[in-house]
Design an enzyme around this catalytic site. Structure first.
Site, short mmCIF file in Angstrom:
data_model
loop_
_atom_site.label_atom_id
_atom_site.label_comp_id
_atom_site.label_asym_id
_atom_site.label_seq_id
_atom_site.Cartn_x
_atom_site.Cartn_y
_atom_site.Cartn_z
N ASP A 169 -56.82 -77.17 40.90
CA ASP A 169 -56.12 -76.60 42.06
C ASP A 169 -56.66 -77.19 43.36
O ASP A 169 -57.76 -77.73 43.41
CB ASP A 169 -56.29 -75.07 42.09
CG ASP A 169 -57.74 -74.66 42.27
OD1 ASP A 169 -58.60 -75.23 41.57
OD2 ASP A 169 -58.03 -73.79 43.11
N GLU A 170 -55.87 -77.05 44.41
CA GLU A 170 -56.28 -77.36 45.77
C GLU A 170 -56.96 -78.72 45.91
O GLU A 170 -58.06 -78.84 46.46
CB GLU A 170 -57.18 -76.24 46.31
CG GLU A 170 -56.47 -74.89 46.36
CD GLU A 170 -57.35 -73.76 46.85
OE1 GLU A 170 -56.81 -72.85 47.51
OE2 GLU A 170 -58.56 -73.77 46.58
N VAL A 171 -56.32 -79.75 45.37
CA VAL A 171 -56.83 -81.12 45.47
C VAL A 171 -56.19 -81.78 46.69
O VAL A 171 -54.97 -81.92 46.76
CB VAL A 171 -56.52 -81.93 44.20
CG1 VAL A 171 -57.01 -83.37 44.34
CG2 VAL A 171 -57.18 -81.26 42.98
#
Length: 548
Positions: free
Chosen positions: A338-340
């Site tokens: 997530d949240e890359v």
């Protein structure tokens, strides 16, 4: 993550103003709040989560403090069963001092387990049948009652023991443990195979004994997966023998987990029928990795995301998974994803050059990294779990065995299962425990199968998970933040849809949850009041713990 417009202090001050408790400067008086009177309805059933099927009578039976266990069947003599019996016996009979002597109606518990296999895998049979025979002879209680639990596995027997323990109530007048409404016949099994709780030990370190306390309390609500979010960008507290410098990324040398600690947690959980699903979140959330191995960072100015260009990044992931595979037997392993943020890669010259050479965008690199990490996990005989961004970005490319973990909002699982992948529901709007402004009612009414009407697709939803992210929790408040709201979701995941939805959010549900909260308190779990407007808020005045 947002906590709503009001702080806990604001809400407390408002409540005190309306209650008349705030005093003029320099004055003191007794609280104007009137002590509430609680009458637990003897006609109600105070079991949590509610069993699938049950019937009962109207007798009251007494239980012998020296109740004996009679093990039958190939798995009845399992050490896990006998330890659980002793544990529950201690819970039921050690909360009060003093018991009346004399004859008792229930002196023996028969536990029959059909299988001696103690393998704890996803979907293990947790069904059980509990039978408490009435003890009547011409209207007089003179024949010793028979109590039995029958299960296919030892883990079903554990769930039956929890239900039986909730039926045992201390009578302060007679100083006896009683079972009301006998005879009982309960046939029970979980609705979903995956009933999880995420525990974040990266944002704040939680000692091993606290993790054990959380696991113990999970077993009371029949939750069965602890999603251990061990590592994140803030800290890397776990020992990895293959790469021993990784835990240099811990906050301090006193806030770490040894390999032996991890083994101990896994064994403790297994003895309560609870899986441990570990997580390493890649390629983002990885700043702590580079403290011990700076080569994992793309540069000193780009430390949030692992370097996609270096084989070393994947060698370290493989080493971590090799070491973790020896510790964590559960077949699911969470790889995050997530949240890359690709800007970090684009701002690093050698990464930008590598992207150009491979004709890749940052999203292509993100896909490349996630899929390569999946291949490593699968090579270690793990089923990969990834946060939903991976599905939203390149769902068609994910390994077909991938389990997609929803968190951003509703409507994701219907899309996931329509593509033939499996899903875990954790919609942050209703099942994030760190969102303190989400009331228990929202946890209770959230439905993992919402929007999924095809039976074959419903079967691809493994279940759900409430998430205890650790930015504002540590040892001082983690249990108060988890309970009792996690129990509301636990019943949704265990009990049949007919049982949890037929009556809606009525007083019966509230009273049962308040009673369960009281049970947790009696068992040493510091669960917060049920009816808080803001989670983990303490009571604002005197009153029964069963009405707040």
């Amino acid at each position: 993550m947002p906590f709503g417009a009001f702080t806990a202090l604001h809400l407390l001050l408002i409540a005190l103003l309306f209650s008349g408790v705030l005093l003029p400067a320099g004055g003191r008086k007794r609280s104007g709040l009137r002590r509430s009177t609680v009458r637990l309805d003897d006609s109600s059933i105070y079991l949590w989560p509610l069993p699938k099927q049950y019937s009962h009578g109207s007798q009251t039976l007494t239980v012998d403090p020296d109740i004996a266990l009679e093990a039958r069947g190939p798995g009845g003599s399992s050490a896990i069963v006998s330890e659980a019996f002793d544990r529950y016996k201690n819970l039921v009979f050690k909360q009060q001092a003093g018991y009346a002597g004399g004859d008792h109606d229930i002196a023996k518990l028969i536990v029959v387990v059909a299988s001696e296999n103690d393998t704890l895998q996803l979907g293990v049979n947790e069904s059980y049948t509990l039978y408490i025979r009435g003890a009547s002879d011409g209207g007089r209680l003179s024949i010793v009652s028979e109590v039995s639990i029958e299960a296919n596995t030892i883990y079903g027997a554990l769930r039956g023991l929890e239900t039986l323990s909730q039926l045992c109530i201390y009578n302060y007048d007679t100083k006896t443990i009683e079972v009301h409404k006998a005879p009982w016949f309960i046939q029970d099994e979980p609705r979903f195979s995956y009933r999880g709780l995420l525990l974040d030990t990266s944002r704040h370190f939680l000692p091993v004994n606290i993790i054990k306390q959380v696991i113990e309390s999970m077993s009371y609500a029949k939750l069965n997966v602890l999603h251990w979010h061990i590592i994140d960008e803030e800290s890397f507290p776990l020992e990895v023998p293959t790469y021993p410098n990784l835990w240099e990324g811990s906050y301090t040398k006193w806030e770490r987990y040894t390999v032996e600690d991890a083994y101990e947690i896994v064994d403790f959980a297994k003895r309560r029928g609870i899986h441990i699903m570990a997580e390493i979140d890649v390629p983002g959330h990885a700043e702590s990795w580079g403290v011990g191995y700076p080569a994992l960072w793309p540069s000193r100015n780009c430390t949030e995301t692992l370097d996609v260009t270096k084989n070393f990044s994947f060698e370290v992931i493989s080493g971590i998974l090799t070491d973790m595979r020896k510790i964590f037997p559960f077949e699911l392993f969470h790889l995050g994803g997530d949240e890359v943020h690709g800007d970090c890669w684009l701002s690093t010259p050698h990464v930008k050059e590598w992207l150009n050479q491979h004709n890749m965008t940052t999203n292509d690199a993100y896909q490349y990294f996630v899929l390569r990490a999946q291949d490593i996990a699968i090579a270690h005989n793990w089923t990969p779990v990834n946060w939903e961004e991976t599905f939203n970005s390149f769902g068609e490319k994910l390994n077909p065995h991938t389990v997609v973990h929803n968190w951003l909002g509703p409507g994701v699982c219907p899309k996931v299962v329509a593509k033939g992948l499996r899903c875990i529901a954790s919609n942050q709007g209703v099942w994030y425990l760190d969102h303190l402004d989400i009331p228990w009612e929202d946890f209770y009414t959230s439905e993992p199968l919402e929007g999924i009407n095809v039976t074959s697709q419903q079967e691809l939803v493994l279940g759900g998970e409430v998430c205890m992210w650790g930015e504002t929790t540590d040892t001082s408040d983690v249990q108060q933040t988890i309970w009792p709201r996690a129990a509301a979701a636990a019943e949704r995941l265990w009990s049949s849809i007919e049982a949890t939805s037929a009556g809606g959010l009525n007083d019966t549900v509230l009273h049962r949850l308040q009673y369960f909260r009281g049970l947790l308190n009696h068992r040493g779990v510091p669960a917060a009041p049920v009816t808080n407007r803001y989670a983990r808020q303490p009571p604002i005045g005197p009153g029964s713990c069963f009405s707040q």
